[in-house]
Design an enzyme around this catalytic site. Structure first.
Site, PDB file in Angstrom:
ATOM      1  N   PHE A   1       1.769  -3.066   8.188  1.00 17.44           N
ATOM      2  CA  PHE A   1       1.251  -4.035   7.220  1.00 17.44           C
ATOM      3  C   PHE A   1       0.299  -4.984   7.942  1.00 17.44           C
ATOM      4  O   PHE A   1       0.614  -5.512   9.009  1.00 17.44           O
ATOM      5  CB  PHE A   1       2.389  -4.813   6.555  1.00 17.44           C
ATOM      6  CG  PHE A   1       1.915  -5.598   5.365  1.00 17.44           C
ATOM      7  CD1 PHE A   1       1.504  -4.946   4.219  1.00 17.44           C
ATOM      8  CD2 PHE A   1       1.863  -6.984   5.401  1.00 17.44           C
ATOM      9  CE1 PHE A   1       1.053  -5.658   3.114  1.00 17.44           C
ATOM     10  CE2 PHE A   1       1.410  -7.702   4.298  1.00 17.44           C
ATOM     11  CZ  PHE A   1       1.004  -7.043   3.156  1.00 17.44           C
TER      12      PHE A   1
ATOM     13  N   ASP B   1      10.222  -6.497  10.768  1.00 18.70           N
ATOM     14  CA  ASP B   1       9.802  -7.044   9.485  1.00 18.70           C
ATOM     15  C   ASP B   1      10.573  -6.298   8.406  1.00 18.70           C
ATOM     16  O   ASP B   1      10.375  -5.098   8.200  1.00 18.70           O
ATOM     17  CB  ASP B   1       8.294  -6.867   9.300  1.00 18.70           C
ATOM     18  CG  ASP B   1       7.773  -7.517   8.022  1.00 18.70           C
ATOM     19  OD1 ASP B   1       8.577  -7.798   7.117  1.00 18.70           O
ATOM     20  OD2 ASP B   1       6.545  -7.718   7.925  1.00 18.70           O
TER      21      ASP B   1
ATOM     22  N   TYR C   1      10.042 -12.853  -2.018  1.00 16.54           N
ATOM     23  CA  TYR C   1       9.574 -12.665  -3.396  1.00 16.54           C
ATOM     24  C   TYR C   1       9.534 -11.205  -3.843  1.00 16.54           C
ATOM     25  O   TYR C   1       9.122 -10.921  -4.962  1.00 16.54           O
ATOM     26  CB  TYR C   1       8.209 -13.317  -3.622  1.00 16.54           C
ATOM     27  CG  TYR C   1       7.084 -12.888  -2.710  1.00 16.54           C
ATOM     28  CD1 TYR C   1       6.408 -11.690  -2.908  1.00 16.54           C
ATOM     29  CD2 TYR C   1       6.672 -13.698  -1.663  1.00 16.54           C
ATOM     30  CE1 TYR C   1       5.365 -11.312  -2.092  1.00 16.54           C
ATOM     31  CE2 TYR C   1       5.631 -13.338  -0.837  1.00 16.54           C
ATOM     32  CZ  TYR C   1       4.969 -12.136  -1.059  1.00 16.54           C
ATOM     33  OH  TYR C   1       3.933 -11.768  -0.236  1.00 16.54           O
ATOM     34  N   LYS C   2       9.966 -10.288  -3.001  1.00 17.01           N
ATOM     35  CA  LYS C   2      10.010  -8.886  -3.417  1.00 17.01           C
ATOM     36  C   LYS C   2      11.377  -8.584  -4.031  1.00 17.01           C
ATOM     37  O   LYS C   2      11.688  -9.051  -5.117  1.00 17.01           O
ATOM     38  CB  LYS C   2       9.680  -7.987  -2.225  1.00 17.01           C
ATOM     39  CG  LYS C   2       8.240  -8.144  -1.731  1.00 17.01           C
ATOM     40  CD  LYS C   2       7.946  -7.232  -0.562  1.00 17.01           C
ATOM     41  CE  LYS C   2       6.484  -7.238  -0.173  1.00 17.01           C
ATOM     42  NZ  LYS C   2       5.963  -8.546   0.270  1.00 17.01           N
TER      43      LYS C   2
ATOM     44  N   ARG D   1       1.649   3.227  -5.892  1.00 14.34           N
ATOM     45  CA  ARG D   1       2.989   2.936  -5.389  1.00 14.34           C
ATOM     46  C   ARG D   1       3.876   2.477  -6.546  1.00 14.34           C
ATOM     47  O   ARG D   1       3.476   1.648  -7.366  1.00 14.34           O
ATOM     48  CB  ARG D   1       2.877   1.835  -4.324  1.00 14.34           C
ATOM     49  CG  ARG D   1       4.071   1.633  -3.457  1.00 14.34           C
ATOM     50  CD  ARG D   1       3.761   0.613  -2.372  1.00 14.34           C
ATOM     51  NE  ARG D   1       3.420  -0.689  -2.939  1.00 14.34           N
ATOM     52  CZ  ARG D   1       3.475  -1.842  -2.270  1.00 14.34           C
ATOM     53  NH1 ARG D   1       3.845  -1.836  -1.003  1.00 14.34           N
ATOM     54  NH2 ARG D   1       3.154  -2.978  -2.850  1.00 14.34           N
TER      55      ARG D   1
END
Length: 410
Positions: free
Chosen positions: A126, A195, A220-221, A369
């Protein structure tokens, strides 16, 4: 809505997590397959944030730092996240963003072994992880090496200072074995920083059991903390007193209200705080984490596997002639909780799907995705999503020029 086959209805009837959907606000006729990017709104968050604004801020004002536990929020919420990642309550704290927390831990950890100049990571990781790592490496006079994942084990050596990896790859969903990789790094004399942003809340994690030393994660995921919710960081107990944050804000001081000029780091995990905690954001995050109350993560993962397998099999059966290539691992032990497809017109197909009421997301250059969020996603939604995908592909509605227009967020 198409007719859902009985065999798929049976999966939902047998689902031990089906009642959890009632904990969330989900719009009608929308199939939400993007909870791996932004989690749905917990109903509890509405009441809690309203109370924090109207009662705690509105009536109690500044007294709420003491009277309503505002000052303890980072530690309190960190302790709630700890069971989700297999950590001790005092090893996790909520603060800042993933980006900022990466910088703190990279710099703090790297300074333990100044004679080791290499910061090792995965190419295609990422991008914020690599961006932060490159900046930290420049500041410390280190070298960032980003390699293909299969080349990483052989690259571990006497020059390796820190290994920085994303547990579940944000695009394809490939998952590292934390136990195996951490042990290999330790054998080479290096620390590992994980991560967990695309893992926590969906994939079972056992940081203590697996010997993990350092980690960060997103709020927030899958944790449903709201847009831009604060992140968390984890430091194994035995490392906490050896590390000092490079961002030495007053909240990370041993006595922040003594107002002294010299910096004395707070004991334990609290030394990784920096500025004043953002209480309204933390309130929403705490409500999101509370959505996991009474939830068995083994059951969450079992449902994730079931949702993935169903999605994959339905696409194979219903959409195999339209150029979709699954790039996510079929083996559950090698993946996270999203499924991704490559397509030459991935962006347009994704936008046409959103227009049809199926919200997934696009990752450049050619990937669609779909997030599989076990707390609120039924198997029936997977059936309907694939049916709408088939309609988009067979009708070629994605060719409409307005589906090719890209906004700032894709």
């Amino acid at each position: 809505m198409s007719e859902v086959p009985d065999r798929i209805r049976a999966l939902d009837e047998a689902d031990p997590l089906s009642h959890l959907r009632e904990r969330f606000v989900l719009p009608e006729n929308i199939i939400y397959l993007d909870g791996n990017s932004l989690g749905a709104l917990p109903k509890k968050s509405i009441a809690r944030t309203s109370d924090a604004v109207m009662h705690e801020w509105g009536n109690s004002l500044i007294r709420s730092w003491n009277d309503h536990g505002w000052i303890e929020a980072p530690q309190r919420i960190g302790a709630k996240i700890a069971p989700l990642i297999g950590a001790k309550p005092h090893e996790v704290i909520v603060t800042d963003s993933v980006t900022v927390n990466l910088f703190k831990l990279i710099v703090a950890a790297a300074q333990l072994s100044p004679d080791r100049p290499v910061l090792l990571s995965e190419s295609g990781n990422f991008h914020t992880d690599l961006h932060v790592a490159s900046g930290a490496a420049e500041l410390l006079g280190m070298q960032l090496e980003a390699l293909q994942r299969e080349a990483i084990p052989a690259a571990l050596g006497p020059d390796t200072n820190l290994l920085l990896l994303t547990h579940v790859h944000y695009k394809a969903g490939f998952r590292f074995d934390i136990t195996e990789v951490t042990a290999a790094a330790k054998q080479a004399g290096a620390l590992t920083l994980w991560d967990l942003s695309h893992s926590v809340g969906a994939v079972p994690l056992h940081l203590n059991r697996d010997g993990a030393e350092l980690a960060v994660g997103c709020g927030y995921k899958y944790l449903n903390g709201g847009p831009g919710a604060p992140a968390f960081l984890y430091v194994a107990e035995h490392l906490q007193e050896r590390l000092v944050s490079p961002l030495r804000g007053w909240m990370g001081h041993a006595a922040p209200f003594a107002f002294t000029d010299d910096y004395i780091p707070a004991p334990g995990i609290s030394r990784f705080l920096a500025g004043t905690p953002p209480i309204l954001s933390l309130t929403a995050l705490e409500a999101g984490v509370d959505s996991f109350d009474g939830v068995d993560m083994a059951a969450v993962w079992a449902k994730s596997v079931s949702l993935f397998d169903l999605f994959h099999d339905l696409v194979e059966d219903r959409c195999s002639d339209f150029g979709l290539e699954c790039i996510s691992p079929r083996d559950p032990n090698q993946r996270g909780s999203h499924i991704s497809y490559r397509h030459p017109h991935a962006f347009e197909v994704c936008q046409a799907l959103i227009d049809a009421g199926v919200i997934g997301d696009f990752r450049a250059p050619d990937v669609i995705r779909f997030g599989l969020t076990p707390l609120y996603l039924p198997h029936a939604d997977i059936w309907e999503a694939v049916e709408r995908l088939r309609t988009v592909l067979t009708s070629e509605s994605w060719r409409d020029p307005h589906f090719a227009v890209r906004g700032k967020v894709t």
